[in-house]
Design a protein around this motif. Sequence first.
Motif, mmCIF file in Angstrom:
data_model
loop_
_atom_site.group_PDB
_atom_site.id
_atom_site.type_symbol
_atom_site.label_atom_id
_atom_site.label_comp_id
_atom_site.label_asym_id
_atom_site.label_seq_id
_atom_site.Cartn_x
_atom_site.Cartn_y
_atom_site.Cartn_z
ATOM 1 N N GLY A 1 12.042 -0.150 6.704
ATOM 2 C CA GLY A 1 10.859 0.456 6.089
ATOM 3 C C GLY A 1 11.144 1.857 5.586
ATOM 4 O O GLY A 1 10.739 2.230 4.477
ATOM 5 N N ILE A 2 11.847 2.648 6.383
ATOM 6 C CA ILE A 2 12.178 4.013 5.960
ATOM 7 C C ILE A 2 13.174 3.993 4.808
ATOM 8 O O ILE A 2 13.086 4.800 3.871
ATOM 9 C CB ILE A 2 12.727 4.813 7.156
ATOM 10 C CG1 ILE A 2 11.615 5.015 8.200
ATOM 11 C CG2 ILE A 2 13.279 6.156 6.711
ATOM 12 C CD1 ILE A 2 12.068 5.702 9.463
ATOM 13 N N ALA B 1 11.266 2.916 1.612
ATOM 14 C CA ALA B 1 10.358 3.974 1.159
ATOM 15 C C ALA B 1 11.055 5.326 1.048
ATOM 16 O O ALA B 1 10.397 6.346 0.823
ATOM 17 C CB ALA B 1 9.178 4.090 2.127
ATOM 18 N N GLY B 2 12.365 5.326 1.180
ATOM 19 C CA GLY B 2 13.097 6.581 1.244
ATOM 20 C C GLY B 2 12.981 7.450 0.015
ATOM 21 O O GLY B 2 13.036 8.681 0.114
ATOM 22 N N ARG C 1 10.408 7.594 -2.010
ATOM 23 C CA ARG C 1 9.032 7.914 -2.347
ATOM 24 C C ARG C 1 8.747 9.385 -2.092
ATOM 25 O O ARG C 1 9.546 10.110 -1.496
ATOM 26 C CB ARG C 1 8.075 7.051 -1.514
ATOM 27 C CG ARG C 1 8.109 5.566 -1.863
ATOM 28 C CD ARG C 1 7.232 4.782 -0.901
ATOM 29 N NE ARG C 1 7.194 3.357 -1.226
ATOM 30 C CZ ARG C 1 6.254 2.788 -1.963
ATOM 31 N NH1 ARG C 1 5.276 3.513 -2.463
ATOM 32 N NH2 ARG C 1 6.299 1.493 -2.225
ATOM 33 N N ASP D 1 4.074 10.311 0.946
ATOM 34 C CA ASP D 1 3.753 8.895 0.840
ATOM 35 C C ASP D 1 3.310 8.335 2.193
ATOM 36 O O ASP D 1 3.997 8.500 3.208
ATOM 37 C CB ASP D 1 4.978 8.132 0.340
ATOM 38 C CG ASP D 1 4.710 6.644 0.251
ATOM 39 O OD1 ASP D 1 3.935 6.246 -0.623
ATOM 40 O OD2 ASP D 1 5.277 5.899 1.078
ATOM 41 N N ARG E 1 5.720 5.426 3.959
ATOM 42 C CA ARG E 1 6.816 5.955 4.766
ATOM 43 C C ARG E 1 6.288 6.688 5.989
ATOM 44 O O ARG E 1 6.858 6.590 7.085
ATOM 45 C CB ARG E 1 7.688 6.893 3.937
ATOM 46 C CG ARG E 1 8.911 7.390 4.709
ATOM 47 C CD ARG E 1 9.817 8.225 3.856
ATOM 48 N NE ARG E 1 9.146 9.435 3.384
ATOM 49 C CZ ARG E 1 9.736 10.347 2.611
ATOM 50 N NH1 ARG E 1 10.970 10.157 2.206
ATOM 51 N NH2 ARG E 1 9.069 11.420 2.232
ATOM 52 N N VAL F 1 7.402 6.273 9.967
ATOM 53 C CA VAL F 1 7.882 7.412 10.752
ATOM 54 C C VAL F 1 7.033 7.575 12.016
ATOM 55 O O VAL F 1 7.572 7.742 13.121
ATOM 56 C CB VAL F 1 7.850 8.703 9.915
ATOM 57 C CG1 VAL F 1 8.122 9.921 10.795
ATOM 58 C CG2 VAL F 1 8.888 8.630 8.797
#
Length: 720
Positions: free
Chosen positions: A345-346, A349-350, A352, A356, A359, A363
């Motif tokens: 997921g990170i 979405a890294g 973005r 966002d 992300r 986190v």
Amino acid sequence: MTAHAGPYRGHVERTERSAVARVVLGRRTDPQWVRPSLWALLVVTALLYVVDLSASGTANSFYAAAVQAGSKSWKAMFFGSLDSSNFITVDKPPASLWVMDLSARIFGFSSWSLLVPQALEGVASVLIVFATVRRTLAILGARLAAAGGLLAGAALAFTPAAALMFRFDNPDALLVMLMSLAAYFTVRALPRASWKWLAAAGLVLGFAFLTKMLQGLLVAPAFALVYLLAAPTGVWRRLLHVLGAMAGVVVGAGWWVATVALWPADARPYIGGSTDNSVLQLAFGYNGLGRFFGSGAGNGGGGGMGGTAGSSFGGSTGLTRLFSSEMGLEISWLLPAALLFTVLGIVVAGRRSRVDLVRAGFVMQGAWLVVTGLVFSYTSGTIHPYYTVALAPAIAALVGSGGVLLWHRRSSWLGRLGLAVAVAGTGAWSFRLLSENASWLPWLRWVLLAGSIVAALAFVVGSIAAWRRVTLAAALSGALFALGGSGAYALATASVAHSGSIPSVGSTSSSGFGGGGGAGGPGGAGGFGGAGAGSTDSGDTSGAGSTGSRPSGEAPSGEMPSGEMPSGAAPSGSDGAAPSDSDDAAPSGSDGAAPEAPASGSGGSTSSSSTALDTLLKKSTARWAAAVNNDQSAATLELSSGTAIMAIGGWSDDPTPTLSQFEAYVKAGDVGYYIVSGSGMGGGTGGTSTASKIAAWVEAHYTAKTVGGYTVYDLSSPTS
């Protein structure tokens, strides 16, 4: 405000109704299937947690007695007293008791009024997790956001640890709900950098502290981290807002802590579990450093069974603890997938924007899982497998968010392979866990393994144009097979009764050892609750119950084999010890009498009923009908007789009352009887404990008689 935050904020505002309309009708942009699906999930969750709930009776008699006391005395309710005459509190703050107390006051004290609030807290937790995940995924569209929320809610509802604790009267049910609510408030704070929502999260965590002390604050680093990372405002303002949230924690917890500190000590109950009658010492000693480092840390005593480093009732310390023994059966079904989705997921979405929400969700939930998981993995003091329910909301949110995000990216190899690995890996791990109890539904593990592998392959072949239509079927079947093992074990757990101190998941009723005290502590052999095991946790006494979750005769790592009792505990039927597995109240359908126990020194069991003892106690007009060594013995007698019982030494050999104080209570006529609760006159080591001194004084000045199989001293008639 960044360019990204503005459009997102507008998107949220345009799709929201009023609070009431959102509950009843949903968002304006929701697909028609969302609201019926959510209500169906909540109804199914309620049925899972409520059906046949009274089979567990009063579940953990320690907390049940405190609720009974709180239903009779507002003062006992406020302080969390074990008895209605306010001698000593339970060794936790009282927030979880307040909810059950109010229910008992409204509906009368019963199994239903005790446990239904716990079940409703579970339903509320599912709803909160749904709302949190849907909000973090909103930018992906209403359909995907709602699907992620529903998947997360189902994952939480059908976690075995959740099915266990939301049907039980320990503090963990309220703790999970409050931590989930604080996470939701944090997510609400992010789009607008709202200090008010973040302060509300801190306030809720303050009440989490009043539920289970420092464990309620383990999630605070995750919430602070995500706000500092993703709030759309300057760094100094973000820091200021986090400080405001910390102030909210202080306010949420501090009002009660300050009230207790300022209340005259002689006009309130002793703070059970503390060494100096202080809430803060309890928080940072017995319930703080004592938990993490073992016995004696932080001068708390009782942090673990003998303070043995590296081992506790949750198995040996280390990174594998959450995957092994009883902990693995309670929480690890979806844990590998959650860890995988955190990383993917990170990564996805890294690139973005910093602010966002997608992300940010990974986190926050990932930090929650990692921080709390590491603490549980390396705690050397007292820890029990059911504590892991605190990980369930984070795991569920990561599974829901990760599954939907990778589905959104299914056109890429990363999305398809990520889903395939998650589904196949979860099926394989479910196979491994179900193999630990090969006699229970032996076909199920093979079905889940085969089905998850087929679904994983369907994700892979979905990249071929001619096969892309199978991807949706793969997603639906993959979710079903991935949740199948966890869901089946949750259903099995909810289908049987659980009582005692250490409930466990599985298809067989469970109850842990009872009795406070144990070798060297008040109560000797554990008293009415059964064989003690030294100072442990509030009803979290040592010993492993029958779990139905492992092959017959195999004890989980860190727990005692069936029939083995801790050092110093008397076996069933010896010297007045009660049976070693009965710290709970009378079984459902009985007359509510306390367990039978032979008279001290009788050397065997007796057929006498304890109804005679209950009748004697009910006739007493003293402030405390009787005094007995240790909390568990007192709790059992309180539940059966309905009277206030003085628990000498509290749960973990608390220094109260002193001999002189006890003599003064007796002289004033405040204590009716003294009841022997274990082998000999209350155990102790070399007569050094307060309980042993009191026992010796009673024996020297009063005459013993046998009532209902128990040795009783009438404190109104001294012999000298």
